[in-house]
Each structure stands twice: as structure tokens, then as C-alpha cells.
Design a protein around this motif. Sequence first.
Motif, PDB file in Angstrom:
ATOM      1  N   ARG A 146       0.910  -1.234  -0.257  1.00 15.43           N
ATOM      2  CA  ARG A 146      -0.134  -0.110   0.009  1.00 15.43           C
ATOM      3  C   ARG A 146       0.843   1.115  -0.033  1.00 15.43           C
ATOM      4  NH1 ARG A 146      -5.548   0.026   3.002  1.00 15.43           N
ATOM      5  NH2 ARG A 146      -6.416   2.125   1.962  1.00 15.43           N
ATOM      6  N   SER A 147       1.902   1.252   0.727  1.00 17.92           N
ATOM      7  CA  SER A 147       2.689   2.516   0.753  1.00 17.92           C
ATOM      8  C   SER A 147       3.577   2.885  -0.482  1.00 17.92           C
ATOM      9  CB  SER A 147       3.829   2.225   1.815  1.00 17.92           C
ATOM     10  OG  SER A 147       4.594   1.279   1.742  1.00 17.92           O
ATOM     11  N   ALA A 148       3.637   1.900  -1.356  1.00 10.93           N
ATOM     12  CA  ALA A 148       4.250   1.975  -2.607  1.00 10.93           C
ATOM     13  C   ALA A 148       3.183   2.327  -3.782  1.00 10.93           C
ATOM     14  CB  ALA A 148       4.964   0.804  -3.001  1.00 10.93           C
ATOM     15  N   CYS A 149       1.712   2.567  -3.436  1.00 14.33           N
ATOM     16  CA  CYS A 149       0.796   2.707  -4.321  1.00 14.33           C
ATOM     17  C   CYS A 149      -0.077   4.076  -3.878  1.00 14.33           C
ATOM     18  CB  CYS A 149      -0.132   1.565  -4.445  1.00 14.33           C
ATOM     19  SG  CYS A 149       0.922   0.144  -4.951  1.00 14.33           S
ATOM     20  N   PRO A 150       0.593   5.177  -4.432  1.00 17.22           N
ATOM     21  CA  PRO A 150      -0.105   6.268  -3.885  1.00 17.22           C
ATOM     22  C   PRO A 150      -1.615   6.690  -4.269  1.00 17.22           C
ATOM     23  CG  PRO A 150       1.627   6.609  -5.457  1.00 17.22           C
ATOM     24  CD  PRO A 150       1.744   5.204  -5.286  1.00 17.22           C
ATOM     25  N   ALA A 151      -2.048   5.887  -5.432  1.00 16.16           N
ATOM     26  CA  ALA A 151      -3.322   6.383  -6.081  1.00 16.16           C
ATOM     27  C   ALA A 151      -4.417   5.646  -5.266  1.00 16.16           C
ATOM     28  CB  ALA A 151      -3.229   6.108  -7.556  1.00 16.16           C
ATOM     29  N   LEU A 152      -3.943   4.577  -4.465  1.00 19.65           N
ATOM     30  CA  LEU A 152      -4.984   3.874  -3.707  1.00 19.65           C
ATOM     31  C   LEU A 152      -5.359   4.458  -2.551  1.00 19.65           C
ATOM     32  CD1 LEU A 152      -6.530   0.996  -3.782  1.00 19.65           C
ATOM     33  CD2 LEU A 152      -4.506   0.026  -2.315  1.00 19.65           C
ATOM     34  N   ARG A 153      -6.713   4.858  -2.649  1.00 21.00           N
ATOM     35  CA  ARG A 153      -7.331   5.595  -1.365  1.00 21.00           C
ATOM     36  C   ARG A 153      -8.136   4.670  -0.420  1.00 21.00           C
ATOM     37  NH1 ARG A 153     -11.454   7.671  -2.559  1.00 21.00           N
ATOM     38  NH2 ARG A 153     -11.653   7.230  -4.629  1.00 21.00           N
ATOM     39  N   SER A 154      -8.603   3.380  -0.742  1.00 19.66           N
ATOM     40  CA  SER A 154      -9.267   2.672   0.110  1.00 19.66           C
ATOM     41  C   SER A 154      -9.312   1.138  -0.280  1.00 19.66           C
ATOM     42  CB  SER A 154     -10.780   2.975   0.422  1.00 19.66           C
ATOM     43  OG  SER A 154     -11.313   3.153  -1.119  1.00 19.66           O
ATOM     44  N   ALA A 155      -9.535   0.381   0.396  1.00 18.85           N
ATOM     45  CA  ALA A 155      -9.638  -1.369   0.201  1.00 18.85           C
ATOM     46  C   ALA A 155     -10.656  -1.682   0.808  1.00 18.85           C
ATOM     47  CB  ALA A 155      -8.341  -1.913   0.435  1.00 18.85           C
ATOM     48  N   HIS A 156     -11.576  -2.790   0.295  1.00 19.70           N
ATOM     49  CA  HIS A 156     -12.593  -3.157   0.788  1.00 19.70           C
ATOM     50  C   HIS A 156     -12.814  -4.747   0.637  1.00 19.70           C
ATOM     51  CE1 HIS A 156     -14.263   0.975   1.132  1.00 19.70           C
ATOM     52  NE2 HIS A 156     -13.576   1.028   0.311  1.00 19.70           N
ATOM     53  N   TYR A 157     -13.049  -5.458   1.591  1.00 21.68           N
ATOM     54  CA  TYR A 157     -12.909  -6.975   1.506  1.00 21.68           C
ATOM     55  C   TYR A 157     -14.218  -7.685   1.440  1.00 21.68           C
ATOM     56  CZ  TYR A 157      -7.934  -5.737   2.314  1.00 21.68           C
ATOM     57  OH  TYR A 157      -6.928  -4.959   2.024  1.00 21.68           O
ATOM     58  N   ILE A 158     -14.558  -8.599   0.642  1.00 19.85           N
ATOM     59  CA  ILE A 158     -15.663  -9.046   0.574  1.00 19.85           C
ATOM     60  C   ILE A 158     -15.932 -10.379   1.616  1.00 19.85           C
ATOM     61  CG2 ILE A 158     -17.142 -10.766  -0.655  1.00 19.85           C
ATOM     62  CD1 ILE A 158     -15.594  -9.825  -3.235  1.00 19.85           C
ATOM     63  N   GLY A 159     -17.333  -9.980   2.536  1.00 19.16           N
ATOM     64  CA  GLY A 159     -17.287 -10.659   3.465  1.00 19.16           C
ATOM     65  C   GLY A 159     -16.735 -10.106   4.709  1.00 19.16           C
ATOM     66  N   ASP A 160     -16.413  -8.783   4.824  1.00 16.15           N
ATOM     67  CA  ASP A 160     -16.039  -7.957   5.749  1.00 16.15           C
ATOM     68  C   ASP A 160     -16.754  -6.813   5.754  1.00 16.15           C
ATOM     69  OD1 ASP A 160     -13.272  -7.643   7.285  1.00 16.15           O
ATOM     70  OD2 ASP A 160     -13.551  -5.750   6.240  1.00 16.15           O
ATOM     71  N   PRO A 161     -16.761  -6.231   7.002  1.00 14.28           N
ATOM     72  CA  PRO A 161     -17.471  -4.929   7.431  1.00 14.28           C
ATOM     73  C   PRO A 161     -16.988  -3.669   6.316  1.00 14.28           C
ATOM     74  CG  PRO A 161     -17.074  -5.939   9.357  1.00 14.28           C
ATOM     75  CD  PRO A 161     -16.183  -6.636   8.292  1.00 14.28           C
ATOM     76  N   THR A 162     -15.722  -3.791   5.985  1.00 20.18           N
ATOM     77  CA  THR A 162     -15.296  -2.798   5.017  1.00 20.18           C
ATOM     78  C   THR A 162     -15.885  -2.982   3.500  1.00 20.18           C
ATOM     79  OG1 THR A 162     -13.606  -4.164   3.985  1.00 20.18           O
ATOM     80  CG2 THR A 162     -13.013  -3.045   5.687  1.00 20.18           C
ATOM     81  N   PHE A 163     -16.494  -4.074   3.292  1.00 18.23           N
ATOM     82  CA  PHE A 163     -17.467  -4.186   2.065  1.00 18.23           C
ATOM     83  C   PHE A 163     -18.822  -3.637   2.443  1.00 18.23           C
ATOM     84  CE2 PHE A 163     -20.375  -5.958  -0.991  1.00 18.23           C
ATOM     85  CZ  PHE A 163     -19.739  -5.717  -2.219  1.00 18.23           C
TER      86      PHE A 163
END
Length: 541
Positions: A146-163
Motif C-alpha cells: 500500500r505504501s508504494a501505491c499512492p493512488a490507492l485511497r481505500s480497500a474493501h474486502y468481501i465478507g468483511d465490514p469494509t465491503f
Amino acid sequence: MSTPATATELSYAHGTGTTPLLGDTIGRSLARTVEAFGDREALVDVVSGRRWTYAEFGADVERLARGLMASGVDRGDRVGIWALNCPEWVLLQYATARIGAVMVTVNPAYRAHELEYVLNQAGISLLVASLTHRTSDYRAMVDQVRSACPALRSAHYIGDPTFDALTAAADSVTPGQLAAREAELSCDDPVNIQYTSGTTGFPKGATLSHHNILNNGYFVGELVSYTEQDRICLPVPFYHCFGMVMGNLAATTHGACIVIPCPSFEPAAVLTAVQRERCTSLYGVPTMFIAELNLPDFASWDLSSLRTGIMAGSPCPAEVMKRVVAEMHMAQVSICYGMTETSPVSTQTRVDDDLERRTGTVGRVMPHLEVKVVDPVTGVTVPRGEPGELRTRGYSVMLGYWDQPERTAEVVDAGRWMHTGDLAVMREDGYVQIVGRIKDMIIRGGENVYPREIEEFLHTHPKIADVQVVGVPDERYGEEILACVIPRDRADPPTLEELTAHCRERLAHYKIPRALRILTEFPMTVSGKVRKIELREGYGA
């Protein structure tokens, strides 16, 4: 139908048809299907038991689309999907299309360094991923890069509260705001980036528009006569065109039902899904059908509901096709040929084609497309019956490789012809035979040898379940022929002497394999093609 051959019988064909191209975005196409077939089943996930009617599916797509907008996804933003086949994958496919985002499909087999490359090359700002699969911990790999991917603002995981948070955010965006966003969209907008499996270096991102993939999915479905009565079993991966275009879009443009038998291919789970859900169509690359047919208890499944299906990814051995028709009840099974860069299908067999055309060819040109076979050096169209490079042109040709105009220019010429790199022969009747890859052609002692011909013949040997033929270095002849074989019975594999005796009566001496490797499986690309370069490199290992 394709146009008749010209007086000079050149290897050129133009697919005509009475049905015009669709001028829609994917979102508008889905809305029409929801309106027409709202009470019919749209999606079934066999493993979890979850089911959606088209009305329910449309509502969940809309909610996810509004949630993505609430999360800051703008028109043209890249949204990544790094997951196995599941309902959320399909919902995201249509939700991103509705808001004008570009969905980037990421191979679930990727490791951290490959993920990092795709995240940066495509500029992915929001990623949806599985949590885990087998030995892969997706969240850990995302955290690692993640620290090497500056464009990535958020990640969401299927089956997880983030999704779940994505859909919960939908309440802050009104249906009117979503409609206003959709009104801005054009069918020529990019909607999908698919990373093609390169044999060297990092893969390239084929960028496809609504017009590209919506029409290709629609006409693939037309040529196997899909209606709202069809139920399509899809064990092929959604992260490739085979699943998401020829499968999902072919289904939703006809009101048919998408059946997900398992997250990743398991032959017994596929046949169970066909039996339980009374599927009318089944997809697969040839190796999948071979695995299903070779199950010890194959005959115990009731597959009588099947009438059609699609084989693609690599040429289908004639013996396998005959068994699929006879033993799986798929009398109208279709062969499709294409590549990611052409959305993907360029040629397809028809449901009323005889067995010879469906076992000996990859069909004829699709409606609204052109194909030709040319001398790969001069670019001149060759007479019918002569081998050359297959090229295709029309609505299906990609917009280009994402942010790589030089690489695009290497394969799409000034006339907008896509150079496939495949060696083909166009017959007098316009049907196309793939005889190999230009780079796979074997030159043995000055003789051009096409591996496909030898593979077809070796499939008739009773001890061979699957076979691939490659050229390997040889001091005397330049190249020699190696047969890589998966035996029907691992305890009783064929010997080189048996293969030689089998070939001696039917093949010219220079086409007979001089070496044999017994394998349990072939190395595969994401699109189901065998990686012959690895078979060559592994010779002697």
C-alpha cells in the motif's frame, strides 16, 4: 452470415447480420432487462445458496453504484476487483459501469509484486478484494504494497465490514444523482481494463469500452440462441473476458440466469451445479471439459438439461468435442475464438453447424466484424487454404493498452486491424482453422510443422487424456518435436515407442515426436491457454 469469397478466393470475410449493433451503455442495457424480466432469476450462487431475481439484482447494483459514488469514485476512476467468482464480483461489474468507472480485473493468483504493478500501472483508487484463498492472504498483501501505491485511497474486502460500508454509504447519494451521472456516459467510454498474460515482462492492460464488450457478449449469446429461459453455468473466471463478457453480459442482455457453481474450478462442483440448477449451458476451456469427462463417476450426474455451451481459450481437440456432444447432451455447443484485445470473440461456430465444423474449425466471422489471413511478413492477404496470421477489425478491437501507446501500435495497425499472432487457415467455406501461434511453429530441418495437427492426432491415442506439442532445440535439425502428455491413467502412461508406432501410419516422418514428457498438468495463462514457453523451457528438467 459471412460474405462469399471473392473471385480471387482471398482469405477475407466480413460478418453481416440483420441485427444492428447495440448503442447502449452497460447500465442502460441492464435497466431494459430488469424492466422486461424483473421476476426471473438473474444470479444464483450455488455454494452460499443466495439468489437474485432481475429486480433484486438491479436494486443491489444500484445501491452499490450509489455507495461507490459516496466513496468518491468519479467518472473515469479505476476500481480494482481482486477476487474469485462470487456474486459481489458480478454486482461490482455492473455498479462500476453505471457510474462510469473503469473496472480493473486482477488475477486472484497474483502475488504482492504483481498486485503492486497493476495498482500503479492502472492508477487504481479503490480496490475490492477477497479476504483469503488457499495460501493467499489478500489483506496482508494489500497492506504490504500500500505504501508504494499512492493512488490507492481505500480497500474493501468481501465478507468483511469494509465491503458492507460501501453499500451502507449509498444513503448519502440519491437515485437522481446516480441518474445524472449515467446521463453523462457514452457507450464509447472505457469500462474495463484486463491485463493480458504476457510471456515476458509485465502484462499489458487491454482497455475495453461499453461498446466493445456489451456487443460482443450480446452477439455471442445470439449465436447460441439465448433467451430468458436459459441458465448458464460459469466455472470460468470472471476476471477474464470469458466469464464477464461471454458469460455475464451474454446472460444479462438476454434475460438469462448466471449460475456460479464454485469460486474456482472444481469439476465435481460444476456437474453438481448443472444438475441441481438444471442449467442449459456450460462454459469451459478444453482442459475443464476433459477434467469433467474424466471424473470416475462422471456418468452419475444428470446433465440432460444441457443443450449448449461454449468452449474457448484454446483449440478444442476433436475427440473431446465429440464426447461433450454425445455424453454431456451439448448438441449445440459452440466453439469461440478470440483474445482479450478483441473483447474477446472474433469467430464462432453456429448452433446448426455440423460436427466437422465444430471439431475442425473455430467457426466463422462474427456479425459486424472482419477477419483476414495475411502473410505475416508482407501483410498481404493470402489465398484461402493457405496459412498466415489472423487479423481482425471492427467494433470489438480494444481502445488500446492502458497508458502504453507504443505497445498498442505494435499490435493495432493504421487500418485498425488487430494482429493476433495466431497462425490460421481460412477454408473455402469461410470457416477458420487455428494451426498454432506464429512463435510456436516448429521449423524442423527446413520443414514447417504446425503443432496443432500433431496434437489433434495424438488425442486419438487411448492412453492420452491431453497433449501439447512444442519444438525444442536440436543440433542436427534446428528444432525437434516434443510431446508433453497427460495420461488417462497415471499408472500406465504411453511410451515414446507407442506414440511413434501410433503416428507412423498417419503422419509424415518429420512430424512424429522424437521426445516425450509425462505431466500431471500444463502451465496455463489466466485465459486458459497453455504456456508453451514453459513446456519448452522445462524440457530436460
